[in-house]
Structure formats: structure tokens, C-alpha cells
Design a protein around this motif. Structure first.
Motif, PDB file in Angstrom:
ATOM      1  N   UNK A 145       0.826  -1.200   0.000  1.00 57.00           N
ATOM      2  CA  UNK A 145       0.000   0.000   0.000  1.00 57.00           C
ATOM      3  C   UNK A 145       0.863   1.253   0.000  1.00 57.00           C
ATOM      4  N   UNK A 146       1.776   1.363  -0.962  1.00 54.99           N
ATOM      5  CA  UNK A 146       2.664   2.518  -1.009  1.00 54.99           C
ATOM      6  C   UNK A 146       3.313   2.751   0.351  1.00 54.99           C
ATOM      7  N   UNK A 147       3.699   1.673   1.016  1.00 53.46           N
ATOM      8  CA  UNK A 147       4.263   1.765   2.361  1.00 53.46           C
ATOM      9  C   UNK A 147       5.776   1.957   2.277  1.00 53.46           C
ATOM     10  N   UNK A 148       6.252   3.055   2.835  1.00 51.40           N
ATOM     11  CA  UNK A 148       7.675   3.334   2.807  1.00 51.40           C
ATOM     12  C   UNK A 148       8.424   2.386   3.743  1.00 51.40           C
ATOM     13  N   UNK A 149       9.463   1.783   3.234  1.00 52.42           N
ATOM     14  CA  UNK A 149      10.326   0.904   4.021  1.00 52.42           C
ATOM     15  C   UNK A 149      11.235   1.768   4.887  1.00 52.42           C
ATOM     16  N   UNK A 150      11.022   1.727   6.196  1.00 47.14           N
ATOM     17  CA  UNK A 150      11.859   2.475   7.143  1.00 47.14           C
ATOM     18  C   UNK A 150      12.404   1.521   8.204  1.00 47.14           C
ATOM     19  N   UNK A 151      13.502   1.933   8.840  1.00 37.37           N
ATOM     20  CA  UNK A 151      14.073   1.118   9.910  1.00 37.37           C
ATOM     21  C   UNK A 151      13.100   0.991  11.072  1.00 37.37           C
ATOM     22  N   UNK A 152      12.355   2.077  11.351  1.00 41.88           N
ATOM     23  CA  UNK A 152      11.391   2.009  12.447  1.00 41.88           C
ATOM     24  C   UNK A 152      10.339   0.936  12.187  1.00 41.88           C
ATOM     25  N   UNK A 153       9.832   0.872  10.971  1.00 41.59           N
ATOM     26  CA  UNK A 153       8.833  -0.155  10.657  1.00 41.59           C
ATOM     27  C   UNK A 153       9.461  -1.545  10.660  1.00 41.59           C
ATOM     28  N   UNK A 154      10.692  -1.642  10.186  1.00 48.63           N
ATOM     29  CA  UNK A 154      11.384  -2.940  10.228  1.00 48.63           C
ATOM     30  C   UNK A 154      11.538  -3.438  11.663  1.00 48.63           C
ATOM     31  N   UNK A 158       7.828   2.900  17.268  1.00 47.87           N
ATOM     32  CA  UNK A 158       6.956   4.046  17.046  1.00 47.87           C
ATOM     33  C   UNK A 158       7.823   5.258  16.713  1.00 47.87           C
ATOM     34  N   UNK A 159       7.628   5.845  15.541  1.00 49.12           N
ATOM     35  CA  UNK A 159       8.499   6.941  15.104  1.00 49.12           C
ATOM     36  C   UNK A 159       8.318   8.192  15.939  1.00 49.12           C
ATOM     37  N   UNK A 160       7.172   8.339  16.614  1.00 48.05           N
ATOM     38  CA  UNK A 160       6.942   9.509  17.466  1.00 48.05           C
ATOM     39  C   UNK A 160       7.667   9.393  18.805  1.00 48.05           C
ATOM     40  N   UNK A 161       7.562   8.214  19.431  1.00 48.77           N
ATOM     41  CA  UNK A 161       8.093   8.045  20.787  1.00 48.77           C
ATOM     42  C   UNK A 161       9.463   7.372  20.815  1.00 48.77           C
ATOM     43  N   UNK A 162       9.814   6.693  19.715  1.00 42.10           N
ATOM     44  CA  UNK A 162      11.065   5.946  19.702  1.00 42.10           C
ATOM     45  C   UNK A 162      10.997   4.659  20.492  1.00 42.10           C
ATOM     46  N   UNK A 163       9.787   4.269  20.938  1.00 40.73           N
ATOM     47  CA  UNK A 163       9.622   3.065  21.750  1.00 40.73           C
ATOM     48  C   UNK A 163       9.223   1.866  20.905  1.00 40.73           C
ATOM     49  N   UNK A 164       9.655   0.710  21.354  1.00 45.09           N
ATOM     50  CA  UNK A 164       9.321  -0.539  20.684  1.00 45.09           C
ATOM     51  C   UNK A 164       7.840  -0.848  20.907  1.00 45.09           C
ATOM     52  N   UNK A 165       7.101  -1.074  19.798  1.00 45.39           N
ATOM     53  CA  UNK A 165       5.662  -1.341  19.921  1.00 45.39           C
ATOM     54  C   UNK A 165       5.268  -2.662  19.264  1.00 45.39           C
ATOM     55  N   UNK A 166       6.208  -3.339  18.635  1.00 42.22           N
ATOM     56  CA  UNK A 166       5.903  -4.610  17.980  1.00 42.22           C
ATOM     57  C   UNK A 166       7.170  -5.250  17.477  1.00 42.22           C
ATOM     58  N   UNK A 167       6.986  -6.421  16.843  1.00 42.36           N
ATOM     59  CA  UNK A 167       8.160  -7.137  16.360  1.00 42.36           C
ATOM     60  C   UNK A 167       8.683  -6.608  15.036  1.00 42.36           C
ATOM     61  N   UNK A 168       7.929  -5.723  14.406  1.00 42.17           N
ATOM     62  CA  UNK A 168       8.359  -5.171  13.127  1.00 42.17           C
ATOM     63  C   UNK A 168       8.035  -6.094  11.964  1.00 42.17           C
ATOM     64  N   UNK A 169       8.407  -5.677  10.776  1.00 40.88           N
ATOM     65  CA  UNK A 169       8.131  -6.451   9.557  1.00 40.88           C
ATOM     66  C   UNK A 169       9.361  -6.436   8.656  1.00 40.88           C
ATOM     67  N   UNK A 170       9.384  -7.351   7.719  1.00 43.39           N
ATOM     68  CA  UNK A 170      10.377  -7.312   6.653  1.00 43.39           C
ATOM     69  C   UNK A 170       9.734  -6.706   5.418  1.00 43.39           C
ATOM     70  N   UNK A 171      10.563  -6.054   4.597  1.00 45.37           N
ATOM     71  CA  UNK A 171      10.069  -5.448   3.369  1.00 45.37           C
ATOM     72  C   UNK A 171      10.782  -6.025   2.158  1.00 45.37           C
ATOM     73  N   UNK A 172      10.013  -6.222   1.091  1.00 45.79           N
ATOM     74  CA  UNK A 172      10.584  -6.481  -0.223  1.00 45.79           C
ATOM     75  C   UNK A 172      10.366  -5.203  -1.025  1.00 45.79           C
ATOM     76  N   UNK A 173      11.442  -4.480  -1.306  1.00 42.08           N
ATOM     77  CA  UNK A 173      11.336  -3.153  -1.916  1.00 42.08           C
ATOM     78  C   UNK A 173      11.104  -3.258  -3.419  1.00 42.08           C
ATOM     79  N   UNK A 174      10.118  -2.472  -3.926  1.00 45.44           N
ATOM     80  CA  UNK A 174       9.711  -2.629  -5.320  1.00 45.44           C
ATOM     81  C   UNK A 174       9.548  -1.319  -6.087  1.00 45.44           C
ATOM     82  N   UNK A 175       9.809  -0.177  -5.458  1.00 51.70           N
ATOM     83  CA  UNK A 175       9.572   1.107  -6.103  1.00 51.70           C
ATOM     84  C   UNK A 175      10.287   2.177  -5.278  1.00 51.70           C
ATOM     85  N   UNK A 176      10.513   3.347  -5.865  1.00 56.83           N
ATOM     86  CA  UNK A 176      11.138   4.454  -5.130  1.00 56.83           C
ATOM     87  C   UNK A 176      10.277   5.698  -5.266  1.00 56.83           C
ATOM     88  N   UNK A 177      10.035   6.381  -4.160  1.00 54.47           N
ATOM     89  CA  UNK A 177       9.158   7.556  -4.197  1.00 54.47           C
ATOM     90  C   UNK A 177       9.602   8.610  -3.198  1.00 54.47           C
TER      91      UNK A 177
END
Length: 333
Positions: A145-154, A158-177
Motif C-alpha cells: 500500500x505505497x508503504x515506505x520501508x523504514x528502519x522504524x517499521x522494520x 513508534x516513530x513519534x516516541x522511539x519506543x518498541x511497539x511490535x516485532x516489526x516487519x520485513x520489506x521487499x522493496x519494489x519502487x522508489x518515491x
């Protein structure tokens, strides 16, 4: 994501406009940079038969399909479907045309991947900020869904608080925007860059890089006044608000902002201001514990890049400048 559903054109009209003016806009905006940086009802998109492959002899295509199909987890093989969580309100990346069909860059790429893997990619609608949660709960197999691959999401941070909120995800990168700012046409309020937003109101989609950038800029505003950030569930709602005069500017990924400027109100509603920033990869999100599916998707993406089907899709939507030359896992920073 981006204006009200009543303003959407058919995919045929979208292609005609994107292949003309957006291609020209992209060429100017991207010189020296990489081009282009992300709801309820259940909507499925089944683009073509998984038995069809792009290019090559039938025997070669069959061999490719069998090899890639074998890489899939058994559960995916058994059901023959990859469930895709997506905020289907972000033209031209994913949206519904006038007939209600799910169309766009992501559905087309999903269909091409499905053909190589011998399964179908079924797109299900969900709000953008709940897609990763949907992965964790096994509602979706992937999020696209046009989801930007970031280290925080990986890393599940949480990008606002800097706190761990989940296990994260892996990304397969397919486009640049990259990310762009847009305003009402002929009324840019003196906005040419993010620093010009101080003391003004911006409308954005909740949970996106656009919202993150506005929050980051707020910390620099000082005595110029804070940016009022008004987030919405999807970008179409944000566009509607701006069109009605409820904000000074909006922000979205470049292809989305360019599409809105080209098509909304026949091109009379919005304009892009300044240059796009924060060029970064879009990634297909996969749960950390599903490396087998991740690797199968990566192999399928490399296949459609090599056989030319990937380029055909990006050319169709006028966004070829955002192409990648190979699939990467977790290439975002």
C-alpha cells in the motif's frame, strides 16, 4: 493517500493523463534524484489468471512458475491466494475505478507476481495505519500500500516516541518515491518548502511519512509558529478538506500528489509546490516469521523485472522514473 471518490477518473483516463503531463513533471522534478515516497470494506482484486506468464516460451514460463511456486509456504499453496492488506484510496497506486474495480500500480504488480508464483493476490481494504497490525493478527499475508520501508517499521518502533511497539516487519522493496507538498491551484500561500509551513495548516493521511515530516518540521519552527497538522484516515479525505478551504496545503507521495494535481477538478484544483523530498523505497511488508513468503515474493519480483513485465506496468501508469533494478529486502533507512 488522496480527494473524494467522486473525483476519480477511470483507469483509461488516468493512464492518458499520467502518460502525458505527469511524465513531464516527473522528468523535471527528478533530475539528479530518485523519483517518488504511504479502509473498512472487504475488496478483492483478481487480475488475470495465475497460469499466464509475461514473455518467453510456454515451457520456460511453466518452469519458472513451478520453481517459484515451490518456494511458497504450504499454507499459501493450499489456498492458492495471497491476502493483501491495502488502503485502496491512494490513486494511482491503488484505488477503485468508476466501476468499483480495484486498479493501480500495486494491483497490477500484485497480479504480475501472482502469475509467476501460481497464486492470486487478493487486495482487501483497510486503513493504512492498521495494515501492520493486520499482518500480526494474520488477517493479511502481506501489506502492499505505497508503504515506505523504514528502519522504524522494520524494527517495530513508534516513530513519534522511539519506543518498541511490535516485532516489526520485513520489506521487499519494489519502487522508489519521494514526498511532495501541494496547495490549491493559484493559491500557494507562499509555500515553497517545508519550512514555509510554519504557522500554517497542513492536511495529511494519518500514519504516513508526510505526517512524520510535518511533525519533524514543527520542532524547527521556533517563533514562526507551529504547523497545525490535520490527519485523516486516507488521502482522499485530506484532499477533500483542502479543496474546501480547510487547510493551507496537503502532502502525499509524489505520484499521488502529481495524480491529484493532474486529475482533480480536471486539473484545476491543486498544484505541486517545491521539490519532492525524502526519496525512499516502497516495500511489500511481510511478517518477520514468514521469511519463506518474503523470499518467494522477492524471487518473483526479480523475475518480472528481468522479463519486462514490471517496466510495462510502470510505463502504463507513467511512473517509470521510480523503477528499481532489483528486488531488495529491508533496503530502507
Amino acid at each position: 493517500m488522496t480527494a473524494s471518490t467522486t473525483r476519480r477518473t477511470t483507469a483509461q483516463k488516468a493512464r492518458k493523463t499520467l502518460n502525458s503531463r505527469i511524465a513531464a513533471v516527473g522528468a523535471i522534478a527528478v533530475a539528479g534524484t530518485m523519483l517518488l515516497t504511504g479502509c473498512g470494506d472487504q475488496t478483492n482484486s483478481k487480475e488475470g489468471s495465475p497460469k499466464e506468464t509475461a514473455g518467453g516460451s510456454s515451457s520456460t514460463a511453466a518452469a519458472s512458475e513451478n520453481k517459484l511456486h515451490a518456494m511458497l509456504p504450504q499454507a499459501i499453496k493450499d489456498k492458492g491466494v495471497v491476502k493483501v492488506g491495502s488502503d485502496i484510496a491512494y490513486p494511482p497506486v491503488e484505488f477503485k475505478d468508476d466501476s468499483g474495480k480495484t486498479v493501480g500500480i500495486d494491483p497490477d504488480i500484485g497480479a504480475a507476481l501472482g502469475k509467476e508464483l501460481g497464486v492470486e493476490f487478493e487486495f482487501e481494504n483497510g486503513t493504512f495505519d492498521t495494515l501492520i497490525t493486520g499482518l500480526r493478527s494474520k488477517r493479511y499475508d502481506i501489506a502492499m500500500s505505497a508503504m515506505t520501508d523504514t528502519k522504524d517499521r522494520q524494527n517495530g518502533v513508534d516513530s513519534d516516541t522511539g519506543k518498541k511497539v511490535g516485532e516489526g516487519v520485513d520489506f521487499v522493496d519494489y519502487f522508489t518515491a519521494g514526498v511532495s507538498i501541494y496547495t490549491k491551484k493559484g493559491d500557494d500561500k507562499g509555500i515553497k518548502a517545508w519550512s514555509d509551513l510554519c504557522g500554517k495548516k497542513i492536511v495529511v493521511q494519518r500514519g504516513t511519512v508526510s505526517e512524520d515530516l510535518a511533525k519533524a518540521e514543527n520542532k524547527k519552527c521556533g517563533d514562526k509558529g507551529k504547523i497545525t497538522i490535520e490527519p485523516y484516515d486516507n488521502d482522499l479525505e485530506a484532499q477533500t478538506r483542502l479543496r474546501a478551504g480547510g487547510g493551507d496545503a496537503g502532502s502525499a507521495d509524489f505520484p499521488v500528489a502529481a495524480y491529484a494535481a493532474e486529475t482533480s477538478g480536471g486539473g484545476k484544483d491543486f498544484q505541486i509546490v517545491g521539490e519532492q523530498v525524502e526519496a525512499a523505497p516502497y516495500g511489500i511488508a511481510v511478517a518477520k516469521d514468514n521469511a519463506q513468503l518474503r523470499d518467494a515474493i522477492k524471487a518473483a519480483l526479480d523475475t518480472i523485472i528481468k522479463n519486462g513485465e514490471y517496466k510495462k506496468i510502470l510505463d502504463k501508469w507513467g511512473v517509470a522514473a521510480g523503477a528499481v533494478t532489483e528486488a531488495k529486502v529491508n533496503g530502507g533507512s
